[in-house]
Design an enzyme around this catalytic site. Structure first.
Site, mmCIF file in Angstrom:
data_model
loop_
_atom_site.group_PDB
_atom_site.id
_atom_site.type_symbol
_atom_site.label_atom_id
_atom_site.label_comp_id
_atom_site.label_asym_id
_atom_site.label_seq_id
_atom_site.Cartn_x
_atom_site.Cartn_y
_atom_site.Cartn_z
ATOM 1 N N ASP A 116 -9.286 -0.154 9.775
ATOM 2 C CA ASP A 116 -9.005 0.826 8.737
ATOM 3 C C ASP A 116 -8.263 2.034 9.297
ATOM 4 O O ASP A 116 -7.526 2.712 8.580
ATOM 5 C CB ASP A 116 -10.329 1.275 8.103
ATOM 6 N N ASP A 119 -4.306 0.764 10.425
ATOM 7 C CA ASP A 119 -3.280 0.440 9.425
ATOM 8 C C ASP A 119 -2.392 1.639 9.100
ATOM 9 O O ASP A 119 -1.175 1.505 8.943
ATOM 10 C CB ASP A 119 -3.901 -0.157 8.158
ATOM 11 N N ASP A 137 -4.998 0.565 -0.307
ATOM 12 C CA ASP A 137 -5.965 1.082 0.651
ATOM 13 C C ASP A 137 -7.101 1.817 -0.059
ATOM 14 O O ASP A 137 -8.278 1.621 0.258
ATOM 15 C CB ASP A 137 -5.248 2.016 1.624
ATOM 16 N N ASP A 141 -11.017 0.569 -0.281
ATOM 17 C CA ASP A 141 -12.050 1.472 0.242
ATOM 18 C C ASP A 141 -13.200 1.597 -0.737
ATOM 19 O O ASP A 141 -14.374 1.536 -0.371
ATOM 20 C CB ASP A 141 -11.459 2.855 0.512
#
Length: 250
Positions: A116, A119, A137, A141
């Site tokens: 995480d 990226d 993203d 999450d």
């Protein structure tokens, strides 16, 4: 993960775009200046933090280069991190019958958070930032957090009401920031329970579960309380900033 001490701490990254926050992929590990806990730059502590930042940034950049050479895209790295979060959630849901299942959950959380963090670095370094990447993203999450707290409740590791409180408060922390951002107010770093801090608390509580069966309950309870406080703090900060802005326009 738009919120985001490797891999959880809110460490600064360079090359952020100055326009919409959706224009860059994964910015939650940015801008330590805005974090009330980490935003100290003076004296010995500031020097140590700068050195730590330099080392961690270099490591993430090296990892990003390795993933890029292997053919990964930032979105693919984000997806892998999300899948690892689902693995941790599944292990929670099955309960911790053995030390191996507990260790697996810790490893999945840790490695998932690492992906995480990488990226965003990868997207900036190789100029693969996109609005869709930022949206993907953020969505993953939120889904990941929902899966984690649901798994904890299903596995009877924490009470259902506590899982619901922690999840609701965590999602509201992100929602308040996103909603207020529309009004031109930036809340990055405001509050003690952004996503990196919430994951760090959960990771520590999971490790401690090997020694105390109530540690997860305590940890998630702390997440719920701090997230609730963060919501109130962000609303108060927003009211103060908007009131000042409106007086200036009057």
């Amino acid at each position: 993960m738009t919120e985001h001490l490797m891999p959880f701490a809110t460490l600064p990254k360079h090359g952020d775009l100055g326009s919409s926050h959706l224009a860059y992929h994964n910015t939650r590990f940015c801008e330590v200046d805005d974090n009330p806990i980490m935003g100290f730059h003076g004296g010995l502590f500031g020097s140590m933090l700068s050195k730590l930042q330099y080392l961690v940034e270099g490591h993430f950049r090296s990892s990003a280069g390795a993933f890029y050479k292997a053919g990964f895209t930032p979105n693919a790295v984000t997806a892998v991190g999300f899948l690892l979060t689902l693995v941790a959630a599944t292990l929670y849901a099955n309960g911790f019958g053995t030390i191996w299942s507990l260790s697996g959950a810790v490893l999945a959380l840790l490695v998932g958070a690492y992906f995480d963090a990488v990226d965003g670095t990868m997207a900036r370094r190789f100029h693969q930032m996109s609005k869709m990447g930022g949206i993907l993203d953020s969505v993953l999450d939120r889904l990941g957090e929902a899966a984690l707290y649901t798994g904890l409740a299903i596995g009877n590791l924490i009470p259902g009401w506590l899982s619901l409180w922690a999840l609701s408060a965590s999602l509201m922390v992100s929602y308040v920031r996103a909603r207020v951002d529309v009004e031109g107010v930036k809340l990055k770093g405001v509050g003690f329970a952004e996503r990196p801090e919430r994951l760090l608390i959960l990771l520590i509580a999971t490790i401690a579960a090997a020694f105390n069966s109530l540690s997860l309950e305590y940890g998630v309870g702390l997440v719920a309380i701090l997230s609730t406080v963060t919501i109130v703090e962000r609303l108060f900060r927003t009211r103060t900033l908007l009131s000042g802005s409106e007086r200036g326009l009057a």
